[in-house]
Design a protein around this motif. Structure first.
Motif, PDB file in Angstrom:
ATOM      1  N   UNK A  32       0.870  -1.167   0.000  1.00 46.31           N
ATOM      2  CA  UNK A  32       0.000   0.000   0.000  1.00 46.31           C
ATOM      3  C   UNK A  32       0.908   1.218   0.000  1.00 46.31           C
ATOM      4  N   UNK A  33       0.607   2.182  -0.864  1.00 47.59           N
ATOM      5  CA  UNK A  33       1.446   3.371  -0.996  1.00 47.59           C
ATOM      6  C   UNK A  33       0.616   4.601  -0.670  1.00 47.59           C
ATOM      7  N   UNK A  34       1.165   5.453   0.219  1.00 46.85           N
ATOM      8  CA  UNK A  34       0.555   6.746   0.487  1.00 46.85           C
ATOM      9  C   UNK A  34       1.016   7.667  -0.633  1.00 46.85           C
ATOM     10  N   UNK A  35       0.129   8.020  -1.528  1.00 44.52           N
ATOM     11  CA  UNK A  35       0.496   8.792  -2.721  1.00 44.52           C
ATOM     12  C   UNK A  35       1.065  10.159  -2.383  1.00 44.52           C
ATOM     13  N   UNK A  36       0.660  10.741  -1.251  1.00 39.90           N
ATOM     14  CA  UNK A  36       1.139  12.078  -0.900  1.00 39.90           C
ATOM     15  C   UNK A  36       2.574  12.060  -0.396  1.00 39.90           C
ATOM     16  N   UNK A  37       2.905  11.091   0.465  1.00 41.70           N
ATOM     17  CA  UNK A  37       4.254  11.053   1.041  1.00 41.70           C
ATOM     18  C   UNK A  37       5.186  10.113   0.292  1.00 41.70           C
ATOM     19  N   UNK A  38       4.607   9.175  -0.470  1.00 45.98           N
ATOM     20  CA  UNK A  38       5.428   8.186  -1.148  1.00 45.98           C
ATOM     21  C   UNK A  38       5.855   7.051  -0.240  1.00 45.98           C
ATOM     22  N   UNK A  39       5.410   7.047   1.009  1.00 42.47           N
ATOM     23  CA  UNK A  39       5.761   5.986   1.947  1.00 42.47           C
ATOM     24  C   UNK A  39       4.910   4.767   1.633  1.00 42.47           C
ATOM     25  N   UNK A  40       5.545   3.600   1.582  1.00 42.52           N
ATOM     26  CA  UNK A  40       4.814   2.382   1.283  1.00 42.52           C
ATOM     27  C   UNK A  40       5.019   1.379   2.394  1.00 42.52           C
ATOM     28  N   UNK A  41       4.054   0.489   2.479  1.00 38.94           N
ATOM     29  CA  UNK A  41       4.086  -0.565   3.478  1.00 38.94           C
ATOM     30  C   UNK A  41       3.826  -1.888   2.785  1.00 38.94           C
ATOM     31  N   UNK A  42       4.692  -2.855   3.042  1.00 42.12           N
ATOM     32  CA  UNK A  42       4.536  -4.173   2.429  1.00 42.12           C
ATOM     33  C   UNK A  42       3.349  -4.892   3.042  1.00 42.12           C
ATOM     34  N   UNK A  43       2.540  -5.520   2.188  1.00 44.52           N
ATOM     35  CA  UNK A  43       1.446  -6.338   2.701  1.00 44.52           C
ATOM     36  C   UNK A  43       1.589  -7.795   2.270  1.00 44.52           C
ATOM     37  N   UNK A  44       2.499  -8.068   1.349  1.00 41.22           N
ATOM     38  CA  UNK A  44       2.769  -9.451   0.955  1.00 41.22           C
ATOM     39  C   UNK A  44       4.229  -9.569   0.541  1.00 41.22           C
ATOM     40  N   UNK A  45       4.978 -10.388   1.279  1.00 38.27           N
ATOM     41  CA  UNK A  45       6.411 -10.556   1.049  1.00 38.27           C
ATOM     42  C   UNK A  45       6.709 -12.024   0.833  1.00 38.27           C
ATOM     43  N   UNK A  46       7.356 -12.350  -0.289  1.00 42.79           N
ATOM     44  CA  UNK A  46       7.779 -13.728  -0.495  1.00 42.79           C
ATOM     45  C   UNK A  46       9.044 -13.947   0.342  1.00 42.79           C
ATOM     46  N   UNK A  47       9.348 -15.187   0.711  1.00 41.52           N
ATOM     47  CA  UNK A  47      10.540 -15.433   1.538  1.00 41.52           C
ATOM     48  C   UNK A  47      11.807 -14.894   0.861  1.00 41.52           C
ATOM     49  N   UNK A  48      12.690 -14.252   1.638  1.00 42.85           N
ATOM     50  CA  UNK A  48      13.932 -13.734   1.054  1.00 42.85           C
ATOM     51  C   UNK A  48      14.817 -14.867   0.545  1.00 42.85           C
ATOM     52  N   UNK A  49      15.595 -14.547  -0.480  1.00 43.95           N
ATOM     53  CA  UNK A  49      16.495 -15.523  -1.089  1.00 43.95           C
ATOM     54  C   UNK A  49      17.922 -15.003  -0.944  1.00 43.95           C
ATOM     55  N   UNK A  50      18.793 -15.818  -0.379  1.00 44.58           N
ATOM     56  CA  UNK A  50      20.209 -15.460  -0.283  1.00 44.58           C
ATOM     57  C   UNK A  50      20.954 -16.238  -1.356  1.00 44.58           C
ATOM     58  N   UNK A  51      21.758 -15.520  -2.129  1.00 48.66           N
ATOM     59  CA  UNK A  51      22.486 -16.169  -3.203  1.00 48.66           C
ATOM     60  C   UNK A  51      23.699 -15.343  -3.596  1.00 48.66           C
ATOM     61  N   UNK A  52      24.556 -15.974  -4.346  1.00 51.71           N
ATOM     62  CA  UNK A  52      25.717 -15.299  -4.924  1.00 51.71           C
ATOM     63  C   UNK A  52      25.358 -14.986  -6.367  1.00 51.71           C
ATOM     64  N   UNK A  53      25.533 -13.721  -6.772  1.00 47.75           N
ATOM     65  CA  UNK A  53      25.179 -13.347  -8.136  1.00 47.75           C
ATOM     66  C   UNK A  53      26.437 -13.054  -8.950  1.00 47.75           C
ATOM     67  N   UNK A  54      26.312 -13.170 -10.259  1.00 50.05           N
ATOM     68  CA  UNK A  54      27.441 -12.940 -11.167  1.00 50.05           C
ATOM     69  C   UNK A  54      26.933 -12.268 -12.434  1.00 50.05           C
TER      70      UNK A  54
END
Length: 184
Positions: free
Chosen positions: A104-126
């Motif tokens: 959800x994003x407050x259009x006036x301030x630009x502040x957003x709040x997550x309401x659905x987060x997939x599990x974080x992924x840790x990896x090495x990128x190249x």
């Protein structure tokens, strides 16, 4: 773990610890106190009539965040160079990727709040690369299994202090956050 061990961690290490050990209330309080003392967090009194202005000012005065609108920035701008350098230095490094699929994003301030987060992924990128198009930018990398991944972005934010890259795809209410793993 003890408060002394939390104090020995860098703020980024403590943040990662708190995110993966949400039940550890003591660590959370140490993180909040340190974030406030280092100026990374502001306290607000909701009863204060000007609380919204203070939030807007804190966002505006952020000295470590860079915003890049992919459709309005030329390829040789300072923002593009800074973000490209930061992204390219992640080559062969460990990162955590968070994918927020609902917010959800407050259009006036630009502040957003997550309401659905997939599990974080840790990896090495190249093979990190940014391919700048006319209206979007492809953020590309290979994962540790050699698979090429790309995200088509319409905007990119880089918070240098926190070592986070926010990739805003062209789909609504979605963001990828790439957080560099630090060794300090």
């Amino acid at each position: 773990m003890t408060t002394t061990k939390y104090q020995a961690m860098s703020l980024n290490e403590l943040r990662r610890y708190v995110l993966t050990h949400r039940e550890d209330i003591t660590a959370f309080h140490v993180y909040i106190d340190r974030s406030k003392s280092e100026g990374r967090m502001i306290s607000l009194d909701i009863n204060d009539e000007n609380w919204e202005d203070k939030v807007k000012k804190a966002i505006k005065d952020s000295s470590t965040a860079i915003r890049w609108y992919c459709d309005k920035t030329v390829g040789n701008s300072v923002e593009v160079k800074t973000i490209s350098q930061w992204w390219n230095q992640l080559n062969n490094k460990s990162v955590t990727i968070y994918h927020i699929t609902g917010m959800e994003i407050d259009k006036e301030t630009g502040i957003w709040e997550a309401i659905q987060l997939t599990p974080p992924v840790q990896l090495k990128i190249a093979e990190t690369h940014l391919e700048i198009g006319r209206f979007t930018t492809l953020v590309q990398y290979k994962d540790q299994d050699g698979w090429t991944n790309q995200i088509e972005a319409v905007a990119i934010d880089l918070d240098i202090e926190k070592q986070n890259l926010f990739i805003w795809p062209n789909t609504s209410a979605e963001v990828f956050i790439v957080s560099q793993e630090t060794t300090s």
